[in-house]
Each structure stands twice: as C-alpha cells, then as structure tokens.
Design an enzyme around this catalytic site. Sequence first.
Site, PDB file in Angstrom:
ATOM      1  N   ASP A   1       0.865  -1.172   0.000  1.00 50.35           N
ATOM      2  CA  ASP A   1       0.000   0.000   0.000  1.00 50.35           C
ATOM      3  C   ASP A   1       0.911   1.235   0.000  1.00 50.35           C
ATOM      4  OD1 ASP A   1      -2.115   1.761   0.056  1.00 50.35           O
ATOM      5  OD2 ASP A   1      -3.275   0.565   1.465  1.00 50.35           O
TER       6      ASP A   1
HETATM    7  C1  BGC Z   1      -5.100   3.031  -0.077  1.00 51.72           C
HETATM    8  C2  BGC Z   1      -5.151   1.992  -1.174  1.00 51.72           C
HETATM    9  C3  BGC Z   1      -4.926   2.647  -2.511  1.00 51.72           C
HETATM   10  C4  BGC Z   1      -3.600   3.388  -2.474  1.00 51.72           C
HETATM   11  C5  BGC Z   1      -3.232   4.017  -3.801  1.00 51.72           C
HETATM   12  C6  BGC Z   1      -3.906   3.950  -0.171  1.00 51.72           C
HETATM   13  O1  BGC Z   1      -4.020   5.025   0.674  1.00 51.72           O
HETATM   14  O2  BGC Z   1      -5.111   2.374   1.181  1.00 51.72           O
HETATM   15  O3  BGC Z   1      -6.368   1.309  -1.142  1.00 51.72           O
HETATM   16  O4  BGC Z   1      -4.965   1.698  -3.527  1.00 51.72           O
HETATM   17  O5  BGC Z   1      -3.675   4.391  -1.487  1.00 51.72           O
HETATM   18  O6  BGC Z   1      -3.991   5.122  -4.091  1.00 51.72           O
END
Ligand code: BGC
Length: 745
Positions: A271
């Site tokens: 993430d």
């Molecule tokens: C989220 C993810 C997301 C990623 C990219 C993160 O803050 O938890 O679900 O895919 O950002 O945008």
Amino acid sequence: MNKARKFGRTTSISEAEVAQRVDALLAKMSLAEKVGQLNQVGGAEFAPGPRAEDQIRAGGAGSVLWLNDTKKFNELQKIAVEESPSGIPLLFALDVIHGYHTIFPVPLAMAASWDPSVPEKSQTVAAREARAAGLHWTFGPMIDICRDARWGRIVEGAGEDPYLGAAMAAAQVRGFQGDDLADPERVLACAKHFAGYGYSDAGRDYDPVFLSETQLRNTVLPPFKAAVDAGVATFMSAYMDLNDVPASGNRWLMRQVLREEWGFEGFVVSDAFAVGNMVIQGHAKDRRDAALRGLKAGLNMDMSSYTYTENAADLVAKGDLSEAEVEELVRPILALKLRMGLFERPYADEGLLEQVLARPDHREVSRWAAQRSMVLLKNEGGLLPLQKDIQKVAVIGPLADNKSATEGSWMVFGHQPAAVTVLAGVRAKLPNAEVTYAPGPEIRRDIPSWFESMMAGYSPKPPETPEEADAAFQAAVETARAADQVIMVLGETDLMSGEAASRASLDLPGRQEELLQAVAALGKPVVLVLLNGRPLSVNWAAGHIPAILEAWEPGSEGGNAVADILFGDAVPGGKLPVGFPRKGSHAPLYYARNTTHSPEGSPMYNPRYWDGLPTPLYPFGHGLSYTTFEFSNLKVSMPQVKLGGSMTVSVDVTNTGKVPGDEVAQLYIHQRWGADTRPMRELKGFERLTLQPGETKTVTFELGPAELGYWSTNASQWTQDAAAFDLWVGADSLATLQAEFEVVG
Ligand code: BGC
C-alpha cells in the site's frame, strides 16, 4: 463458485515464451534496473521522491501511479521505452474502484445485488474506460471482510460474509481482467488489502488488527483465495499490523499462504508508502531495514516509499540480500508486462478515450447495476411503488441533489461529479408533476477529510451558522407541507465513508433525523431514501417511516435508478450484505456468531445488553420486493453424506403476490458439534431469481467438502468433521424453513 482459472491466461504468448523473454531481459538488466522494476513512482504533485521522468529515464521505475492523463502516459512511456537502458515499458496504475468516468454503485452496494453479474459487468465497463485512458492496472477489487460498520472503508468491500465476499471478489476480477491479459479493453486487477484490514481495532482506520489463524482462514482469506482462483494478476499488502507484524513485512501471508499454499504467480505491491512506514510503525529499525523486511517477505513492488531503490544495492553489496532474490521478485512483474503485450503495444491511442466514454451502453449498465443494488428495507402498507400521476412531490434532504454523494467515494483524479441526483431522477420520471426541493440544514464531518484538503482547488465552505441552519430547516418543512408526497433523501456524504473516514456513531449525521421527524409530523406520506456507504442505525425511521429504500452510493445513474424503483419501473431485489446495527457501539456485529452456553430461548438467556436489543435493526440478507414469496418443499438429496462427499439441497420459491419481483434464495448451514465450535449460521449458497406472479422456480445448491469443511483451531488444519448439521433456506439470515443431514465417517 467459478472454477479456478489459469493465472494470467493469454492467447498471444505462451508460458515458455514468457519465461524465455524474462530470462533474456534479466540477463541484460543491471541490478539498479532490476530494483527499478520493483519501484512504483508517484506521478502526482503530492507524491514525494525524485521527478518521475528522471527515475524512468534511469531505469528506476517499473510502474507509475496517481496520474490520469493519456498524453502524459505516452510521454513517460516514450522515455521508458526509448531512453531507459533496457527499454522496459511502464505499468500505469490508478484506483478505479467503481468506475472511471461512468460511475457504478460502490462495491458494498454491488454486493447488495447478490448478483455477481452486477460487479462483473460494471467492472468490465470500468476496465474498458480506464484502459482507453491509458491505464493498465487498477487497485481493485478491495475485498476486505468487515463486520464493524464504523470502519469507513466498509464501503469499498462486499460486507461481512466470506461466501458472498468470495463470489463478489471473483466477479470483479473477471470484470477487470476478462479472460485474456492481452485484451486491450481490460486492466490488471489487484486484490487488496492483504490481509485483515477490515478488522482494525474498533473500526479506527489503520489501527492494529488481531486475528486468529482460524478467523483469518475461515473469514478473512476466502475472498482473496477466490481472487487467486479467478486469476487475479496482483495483490496489495495492507497498511496495518496483523498480529504485531505489518502486513507489508508479513512473510507468512505473502510467502506461505499466497505463494506456497495458493500458488499465486503474480506480484504484490505495497500500500502507499507502506514499506517505509514500517519504521514509523516501530517494526523496522530504519529505511534500509524496512526495505530488507519487505523484500524478504516477498513484497515485490514498493509503492512510492523509495526504500527499495535507496537501499537494495547496499543490501546486495553487504550480502543481506542476493541478486537472485531480487530477480525472483522482478520476474512476475516482467512476465505480466509481457503477457499484456506491453512490449508490443506500449502506447495509448490518444483519440480513443472520447469515443469509449460516449458509449451509451455504459450508462445503461450503470443504471441497471444501481437498480439491482438497492435494498428495500421497509414497505409498510405497500406504500411503494408510488403512482406516477401524483401532482406535488417534495424531494427533501441534504443529499437529494448532491452529485458527489450520489457517486460515492474514490473517484479517479480529475473526475468531475456528474451523477443524476435523486431530485433530477424524480423530475425526469414525473415531467408533468410539480417537484419541489429543499436541502434542509447541511451535513458535514466534525473533523474534515484529509483527502478533501489535498484536492486541487480545495477551498472549504465556512460552516452554516445556527441561524442559517434553522432557516434551511424551516424551508424544508414548509416545502414538504405544500406537497402530497414527500421523498426524503438522507444519509452520509461521499467523504463520510471511505479511507480515513471512520466514525464512532452510526446515526444519521447532523440534524437529519430531527428534520425527518418534523416532516413526518406533517402527516404526509413519506418515503425515505438512504444514500450512504455504510450501515446506519436508523432506528427512529425504521419505527416510524413506512417505506425505506437503501440506495447506497448508486453512481452516475443513481437518481434515475431510485426513481425507477420508487415509481415501479424496476423492482427492488437487493439484500443487505452486512447487518444494520442499532448502535455504533454494537460493532462488531455479525450473523455468523457461535452459539453460546446461554443461547436465545434458554432459561439463562438475557439479551446481551441491558440497555437495548443487541440484535441488528435489519439482519444480514434482508431486503424486500414489491411482491411476496414463499419458500417450500425443502429437500436434501440424502440424509447422510460421507466425509468428502457432496449432496444437493433444493427448494421451491414461489411469487405469491400480484406483481413480478426478485427474491434471493439463501442457504445457511450450522454444524452442531465438531473439533471446533461452528457458527450458528453460515451462508453457503445463494441465487437471485426473478419470478412472475404465481410462478415457482426450484433452486438447487450443492454442499460438498468446500462448504462443509473449515479451518480448525484444535486440529490446526483444514478439517471436515463427522457431525449433524442443520440447514435453512429462505429470504434472509433469519430463514426458518429448516432441514437436517449428517456427515458420516
Ligand atoms: C489506499 C489503497 C490505494 C492506495 C493508492 C492507499 O491510501 O489504502 O487502497 O490503492 O492508497 O492510491
């Protein structure tokens, strides 16, 4: 459930050719380039790190995220292909969660359809639009099971149940990826967040998660396993600590479960910033240590924390990591680029997007998906559907004409909200009626959203003064007073659920309930339409408002779909994918609980709280249609089934009313004893049916070892016990039509 698909199937390139070309690429790449493939560069202004162009030119980037600009994609791709040492094309990634331009109901809503073709068709369209824009990879589906509605991200998942969740996960993977990774109308999917994120303590986003292996295996992991079986190309590791180990450094999850047990052949991305964050989380000593932990745990791609690119050379030089270990992590990334045909077709056609977005069928799919996702919670006296000849309708509430609340959270960068609101939908449905509107007092978060504040052009509106709110309240009541029929549109805005959008209470925010009470006191017929991304404890409404439609965050065509249902042009048939608690403090609340030593009905039974019923306001699986149904003739194919054997269960479902309608036949089982205690009910089959008045259909379910087995704490393995079972089939998780069978050794 669908049979497992061969991972990464493609018609244009053989497995042998992929392997041979990956070897050839690796043979010419420097260590820095190999590590570059493990690096995902942030293309947005807010993203830290060196300029994307410079990283790409040096061969230091495998993928770019947070960018949504076809022209820019081609510019960056040209640098990667023509100027970087090995010319390896980039993967462009973005969160396309429930639509790119045509917005579909939020995933929780799609799960409420209990019809896997809804997410499959919706994500097929989302993939086509996203790919036309030049994107290759979406960070979806989000398939975290969640039993705590306070958690804001419940909106992104399929609710509380692993069986329903697995079906929805597989359907979304099929929709995004199709059958062939080289299909130019599809994108790579990403199963996230691996794993356990939906269980953060008390629903507080990002907080630690503690889950036994039993809970993980039986409840949290099944949707992820289903995604692997459906051929998902990538996974995303979660942010939080799982049993004191950050998910992004969790070797057990990524190596043992995902690769060794499930045979996953794709790659895992962290993430955002999660590898570097292992330092903040108090797990890694420093960024070098964080990189080492991520790499050793099998985390292929670092989403923008740059710990891999900063430290991998030193880790290899000092012997903490071998180049072969780096190569092992690079291989699946290169293999996917090859399977997609990116080396042959690295660029996007800059004229395509406009044509694709103009396709009228995309809006049609969105309207259909929204109709199928809505749940009729209550319809006393058959108030719904409404007659189209009514003269004066008031549409009231802060969400009645709110486009972004209608679309819901997680829009792609640069998206302009363009949904048909409920007000617009009702006006379009009743061209000859007088349709008035008043929003009532505004609703807003007590603590503003961090995401909102980082959006370009953010300029917060000052809050309404108490006097302004009073005036808006009165205007809404007067508007309702002048109408013959009131449609109240209440709930939460798009920023009230989603990431970093957890809350302690599940009540209607602001003065909405007070307004509902004041309007109801006028004595007019009132229909309540809820727009929200999580269960809400609408106790007063449930007791006093005759008709309640849960419309969720229904997407681009949401208002039209609401009007279709309210005025009988579509029948409601969705069912709750998560129970609605009476209070936020009842969370976690779920139907698949274990029986206790003092179950309901026993002499010692006491409701679990002395200050109110602990049962859900609306149970899992609940939802009405405009007709009535009867379940009958429940049959099990054999009274006894051998361990490892299969049996069938059939039931007749009859539409006993006067109009066509949809019902979802739901099969629940309960194992009476065994190596471990089993839940009092578990969903093990469902089918959504459309029935004409008087029509009967027979539904057949299969029960085999996959449904009857479980991960046992006592046995420390997958187990199937010889034991007696109850089963129920019916319209929700409280179904009463019951049968029995036995599993014998
Ligand atoms: C989220 C993810 C997301 C990623 C990219 C993160 O803050 O938890 O679900 O895919 O950002 O945008």
